[in-house]
Design a protein around this motif. Structure first.
Motif, PDB file in Angstrom:
ATOM      1  N   ILE A 191     -32.541 -64.774 -88.102  1.00  0.00           N
ATOM      2  CA  ILE A 191     -33.367 -64.279 -89.216  1.00  0.00           C
ATOM      3  C   ILE A 191     -34.371 -65.347 -89.638  1.00  0.00           C
ATOM      4  O   ILE A 191     -35.536 -65.035 -89.940  1.00  0.00           O
ATOM      5  N   SER A 192     -33.945 -66.605 -89.643  1.00  0.00           N
ATOM      6  CA  SER A 192     -34.846 -67.699 -90.010  1.00  0.00           C
ATOM      7  C   SER A 192     -36.032 -67.775 -89.053  1.00  0.00           C
ATOM      8  O   SER A 192     -37.178 -67.990 -89.478  1.00  0.00           O
ATOM      9  N   GLU A 193     -35.775 -67.598 -87.773  1.00  0.00           N
ATOM     10  CA  GLU A 193     -36.856 -67.598 -86.780  1.00  0.00           C
ATOM     11  C   GLU A 193     -37.804 -66.425 -87.002  1.00  0.00           C
ATOM     12  O   GLU A 193     -39.025 -66.567 -86.881  1.00  0.00           O
ATOM     13  N   ASP A 194     -37.230 -65.269 -87.350  1.00  0.00           N
ATOM     14  CA  ASP A 194     -38.058 -64.093 -87.630  1.00  0.00           C
ATOM     15  C   ASP A 194     -38.967 -64.343 -88.828  1.00  0.00           C
ATOM     16  O   ASP A 194     -40.152 -63.965 -88.816  1.00  0.00           O
ATOM     17  N   ILE A 195     -38.427 -64.972 -89.853  1.00  0.00           N
ATOM     18  CA  ILE A 195     -39.192 -65.229 -91.068  1.00  0.00           C
ATOM     19  C   ILE A 195     -40.340 -66.199 -90.798  1.00  0.00           C
ATOM     20  O   ILE A 195     -41.433 -66.054 -91.369  1.00  0.00           O
ATOM     21  N   VAL A 196     -40.118 -67.157 -89.938  1.00  0.00           N
ATOM     22  CA  VAL A 196     -41.189 -68.088 -89.566  1.00  0.00           C
ATOM     23  C   VAL A 196     -42.344 -67.329 -88.912  1.00  0.00           C
ATOM     24  O   VAL A 196     -43.521 -67.593 -89.184  1.00  0.00           O
ATOM     25  N   ILE A 197     -42.013 -66.359 -88.074  1.00  0.00           N
ATOM     26  CA  ILE A 197     -43.049 -65.546 -87.424  1.00  0.00           C
ATOM     27  C   ILE A 197     -43.815 -64.733 -88.467  1.00  0.00           C
ATOM     28  O   ILE A 197     -45.053 -64.672 -88.443  1.00  0.00           O
ATOM     29  N   VAL A 198     -43.077 -64.123 -89.399  1.00  0.00           N
ATOM     30  CA  VAL A 198     -43.715 -63.344 -90.467  1.00  0.00           C
ATOM     31  C   VAL A 198     -44.626 -64.239 -91.299  1.00  0.00           C
ATOM     32  O   VAL A 198     -45.762 -63.871 -91.626  1.00  0.00           O
ATOM     33  N   ARG A 199     -44.145 -65.430 -91.625  1.00  0.00           N
ATOM     34  CA  ARG A 199     -44.933 -66.376 -92.428  1.00  0.00           C
ATOM     35  C   ARG A 199     -46.231 -66.739 -91.725  1.00  0.00           C
ATOM     36  O   ARG A 199     -47.312 -66.733 -92.336  1.00  0.00           O
ATOM     37  N   ASP A 200     -46.146 -67.043 -90.447  1.00  0.00           N
ATOM     38  CA  ASP A 200     -47.340 -67.440 -89.686  1.00  0.00           C
ATOM     39  C   ASP A 200     -48.360 -66.303 -89.608  1.00  0.00           C
ATOM     40  O   ASP A 200     -49.573 -66.530 -89.735  1.00  0.00           O
ATOM     41  N   ILE A 201     -47.876 -65.082 -89.402  1.00  0.00           N
ATOM     42  CA  ILE A 201     -48.773 -63.925 -89.322  1.00  0.00           C
ATOM     43  C   ILE A 201     -49.477 -63.701 -90.660  1.00  0.00           C
ATOM     44  O   ILE A 201     -50.690 -63.460 -90.717  1.00  0.00           O
ATOM     45  N   MET A 202     -48.699 -63.766 -91.758  1.00  0.00           N
ATOM     46  CA  MET A 202     -49.263 -63.569 -93.092  1.00  0.00           C
ATOM     47  C   MET A 202     -50.380 -64.577 -93.364  1.00  0.00           C
ATOM     48  O   MET A 202     -51.451 -64.224 -93.888  1.00  0.00           O
ATOM     49  N   GLU A 203     -50.139 -65.832 -93.015  1.00  0.00           N
ATOM     50  CA  GLU A 203     -51.120 -66.877 -93.289  1.00  0.00           C
ATOM     51  C   GLU A 203     -52.357 -66.732 -92.404  1.00  0.00           C
ATOM     52  O   GLU A 203     -53.490 -66.917 -92.870  1.00  0.00           O
ATOM     53  N   LYS A 204     -52.164 -66.391 -91.144  1.00  0.00           N
ATOM     54  CA  LYS A 204     -53.301 -66.236 -90.234  1.00  0.00           C
ATOM     55  C   LYS A 204     -54.207 -65.095 -90.648  1.00  0.00           C
ATOM     56  O   LYS A 204     -55.432 -65.167 -90.496  1.00  0.00           O
ATOM     57  N   LEU A 205     -53.624 -64.026 -91.182  1.00  0.00           N
ATOM     58  CA  LEU A 205     -54.402 -62.854 -91.578  1.00  0.00           C
ATOM     59  C   LEU A 205     -54.818 -62.880 -93.044  1.00  0.00           C
ATOM     60  O   LEU A 205     -55.396 -61.917 -93.551  1.00  0.00           O
ATOM     61  N   ASN A 206     -54.522 -63.994 -93.744  1.00  0.00           N
ATOM     62  CA  ASN A 206     -54.860 -64.129 -95.168  1.00  0.00           C
ATOM     63  C   ASN A 206     -54.246 -63.020 -96.018  1.00  0.00           C
ATOM     64  O   ASN A 206     -54.887 -62.476 -96.926  1.00  0.00           O
ATOM     65  N   PHE A 207     -52.991 -62.682 -95.702  1.00  0.00           N
ATOM     66  CA  PHE A 207     -52.285 -61.664 -96.463  1.00  0.00           C
ATOM     67  C   PHE A 207     -51.412 -62.256 -97.565  1.00  0.00           C
ATOM     68  O   PHE A 207     -50.713 -61.523 -98.258  1.00  0.00           O
ATOM     69  N   GLY A 208     -51.435 -63.577 -97.715  1.00  0.00           N
ATOM     70  CA  GLY A 208     -50.579 -64.241 -98.680  1.00  0.00           C
ATOM     71  C   GLY A 208     -49.680 -65.258 -98.008  1.00  0.00           C
ATOM     72  O   GLY A 208     -49.883 -65.609 -96.844  1.00  0.00           O
ATOM     73  N   LYS A 209     -48.684 -65.723 -98.761  1.00  0.00           N
ATOM     74  CA  LYS A 209     -47.786 -66.762 -98.267  1.00  0.00           C
ATOM     75  C   LYS A 209     -46.333 -66.317 -98.348  1.00  0.00           C
ATOM     76  O   LYS A 209     -45.949 -65.568 -99.240  1.00  0.00           O
ATOM     77  N   VAL A 210     -45.540 -66.795 -97.397  1.00  0.00           N
ATOM     78  CA  VAL A 210     -44.094 -66.624 -97.439  1.00  0.00           C
ATOM     79  C   VAL A 210     -43.498 -68.007 -97.633  1.00  0.00           C
ATOM     80  O   VAL A 210     -43.656 -68.878 -96.786  1.00  0.00           O
ATOM     81  N   GLU A 211     -42.854 -68.223 -98.766  1.00  0.00           N
ATOM     82  CA  GLU A 211     -42.309 -69.536 -99.102  1.00  0.00           C
ATOM     83  C   GLU A 211     -40.793 -69.547 -98.961  1.00  0.00           C
ATOM     84  O   GLU A 211     -40.114 -68.560 -99.263  1.00  0.00           O
ATOM     85  N   THR A 212     -40.284 -70.674 -98.514  1.00  0.00           N
ATOM     86  CA  THR A 212     -38.837 -70.873 -98.406  1.00  0.00           C
ATOM     87  C   THR A 212     -38.344 -71.605 -99.640  1.00  0.00           C
ATOM     88  O   THR A 212     -38.901 -72.639-100.027  1.00  0.00           O
ATOM     89  N   ILE A 213     -37.303 -71.066-100.264  1.00  0.00           N
ATOM     90  CA  ILE A 213     -36.721 -71.664-101.464  1.00  0.00           C
ATOM     91  C   ILE A 213     -35.402 -72.319-101.076  1.00  0.00           C
ATOM     92  O   ILE A 213     -34.488 -71.639-100.598  1.00  0.00           O
TER      93      ILE A 213
END
Length: 271
Positions: A41-63
């Motif tokens: 799941i952590s690897e999946d989230i990294v992929i989601v985070r990278d896609i969001m940032e590349k497309l300027n859709f926002g940020k996915v932050e790790t707490i």
């Protein structure tokens, strides 16, 4: 539950995060829902985070920490914000929008889901670094915009009423002076609506002289709460004297001339 492919997991994670902005979602939640190991799941989230940032859709932050996880913070690029503001200016400068009293008709704008959704992201992005408990607005056209801001910030929306409602129970009411007309008006808020010590921002569609915002500030004082920010779609900069100082707007109203031409411009966010 059967094992899902990576594409399926990424699609599910993206949707869940997008539907729960600024809410911390634990890895355990995703692991149990998607029947996957935390490491996967952590690897999946990294992929989601990278896609969001590349497309300027926002940020996915790790707490980090025992109560940590990930959260999605909606945003759009500076260029897209500027294009949105320019298009909004063009829409509102239509001469047919001028109604008696030199007011600008904005109801269709404030109830357009696409416009209000984007405006909500833009205004909310100015308050991500502030500790906020709720968004406050007045029961008028600004409610849809305030809702979108509250959703993006992941906090409660509190609506102040112009008149008391029996169904609200005990209320706190104050009189305030309208900054534009100088008339004394009333606003009230149910005691159950707001906890003492809350930090709030006020969101509205149009600010003239800031009388309503000043009234909101005084009303919050009755709840021992604090107004920590103000955001509006359109700020009337033609008003000679504002009753509040700090505020954020997307566009500015400058004037309506004798021929009915409306002068709008981008706010300081784009200057």
């Amino acid at each position: 539950m059967e094992k899902l492919s990576r594409n399926s997991r990424i699609s599910a994670i993206t949707r869940i995060l997008a539907e729960n902005p600024n809410k911390v979602m634990s890895l355990n939640y995703f692991s149990e829902l998607l029947n996957g190991a935390k490491s996967t799941i952590s690897e999946d989230i990294v992929i989601v985070r990278d896609i969001m940032e590349k497309l300027n859709f926002g940020k996915v932050e790790t707490i980090a920490g025992a109560s940590g996880g990930v959260k999605y913070i909606p945003d759009i690029s500076y260029e897209d914000k500027k294009i949105f503001a320019e298009n909004l200016c063009e829409l509102l400068m239509d001469k047919s929008r001028v109604v008696p009293g030199n007011f600008i008709y904005m109801t269709d704008i404030m109830f357009n889901p696409r416009i209000v959704s984007t405006a909500g992201i833009i205004l909310a992005s100015n308050f991500y670094d502030i500790d906020i408990d709720c968004v406050v607005t007045v029961e008028t056209k600004g409610v849809p915009l305030a809702y979108e801001v509250a959703k993006n910030l992941g906090v409660q929306l509190v609506t102040v009423r112009r008149e008391n409602k029996v169904t609200e129970g005990p209320t706190v009411s104050i009189n305030y002076v309208s900054g534009s007309s100088g008339r004394i008006q009333n606003m009230s808020l149910a005691r159950r609506s707001l906890k003492k010590g809350s930090k709030c921002i006020f969101i509205d569609d149009f600010m003239r002289a800031g009388g309503t915002a000043k009234g909101i500030k005084d009303l919050l004082n009755e709840f021992e709460s604090q107004l920590v920010g103000i955001g509006v779609l359109v700020d009337n900069v033609a008003s000679a004297r504002k009753l509040v100082d700090e505020r954020v707007s997307i566009i500015e109203f400058n004037s309506v001339d004798e021929e009915g031409n409306i002068n709008m411009s981008l706010s300081s966010l784009y200057k």
